[in-house]
Design an enzyme around this catalytic site. Sequence first.
Site, PDB file in Angstrom:
ATOM      1  N   GLY A  56      50.373  43.879  64.422  1.00 46.78           N
ATOM      2  CA  GLY A  56      50.474  43.698  62.979  1.00 46.78           C
ATOM      3  C   GLY A  56      51.675  44.396  62.372  1.00 46.78           C
ATOM      4  O   GLY A  56      52.052  44.118  61.234  1.00 46.78           O
TER       5      GLY A  56
ATOM      6  N   TYR B 130      51.566  36.843  62.752  1.00 39.78           N
ATOM      7  CA  TYR B 130      50.947  37.782  63.687  1.00 39.78           C
ATOM      8  C   TYR B 130      51.977  38.227  64.714  1.00 39.78           C
ATOM      9  O   TYR B 130      53.013  37.603  64.903  1.00 39.78           O
ATOM     10  CB  TYR B 130      49.710  37.169  64.367  1.00 39.78           C
ATOM     11  N   CYS B 131      51.665  39.354  65.366  1.00 41.69           N
ATOM     12  CA  CYS B 131      52.509  39.895  66.432  1.00 41.69           C
ATOM     13  C   CYS B 131      51.571  40.511  67.470  1.00 41.69           C
ATOM     14  O   CYS B 131      50.556  39.906  67.802  1.00 41.69           O
ATOM     15  CB  CYS B 131      53.521  40.896  65.877  1.00 41.69           C
ATOM     16  N   ARG B 132      51.869  41.687  67.963  1.00 40.14           N
ATOM     17  CA  ARG B 132      50.966  42.348  68.914  1.00 40.14           C
ATOM     18  C   ARG B 132      49.942  43.190  68.172  1.00 40.14           C
ATOM     19  O   ARG B 132      48.762  43.173  68.496  1.00 40.14           O
ATOM     20  CB  ARG B 132      51.762  43.205  69.908  1.00 40.14           C
TER      21      ARG B 132
END
Length: 106
Positions: free
Chosen positions: A70, A66-68
Site C-alpha cells: 500500500g 495496489y502494490c505490495r
Amino acid sequence: MKVIAALVLMFASALVFAAEPVWLDVRSEGEFNSGHLDAATNVPHGEITDRIASLVEDKDTPIYLYCRSGNRAGIAQRALEAEGYTNITNVGGLSDAREKYAAMTE
C-alpha cells in the site's frame, strides 16, 4: 412533472454511462509478472503521472491502486490527486486487491 421526468432520465443516463473502474498495479514489471489481479494494468508508481492520461480520460473515473503493501499505491494516489483525479482508492496489497475485486464483482 416534466422536471421530475427529466431528472429521472438524467440520473438513469448517468448510471448507464458511469465509468468502469480502473485497476492499476503500481509495482514493478517484475513484481507484476510474478502475479497480479487479472483486471489490473501495470503502471509502476514512478511512471503514473506520465501514463495516466492515456489510460483514464475522465478524472472522476474510479481508480483502484495496489502494490505490495500500500506504500507505493499511496505515493501514486497523491501524485494522481495532484493531477486532478478525484476518485482514487489505495486498496493496499495484492491480496487486498483480490479480495476487494471479488467483492465488487459478486
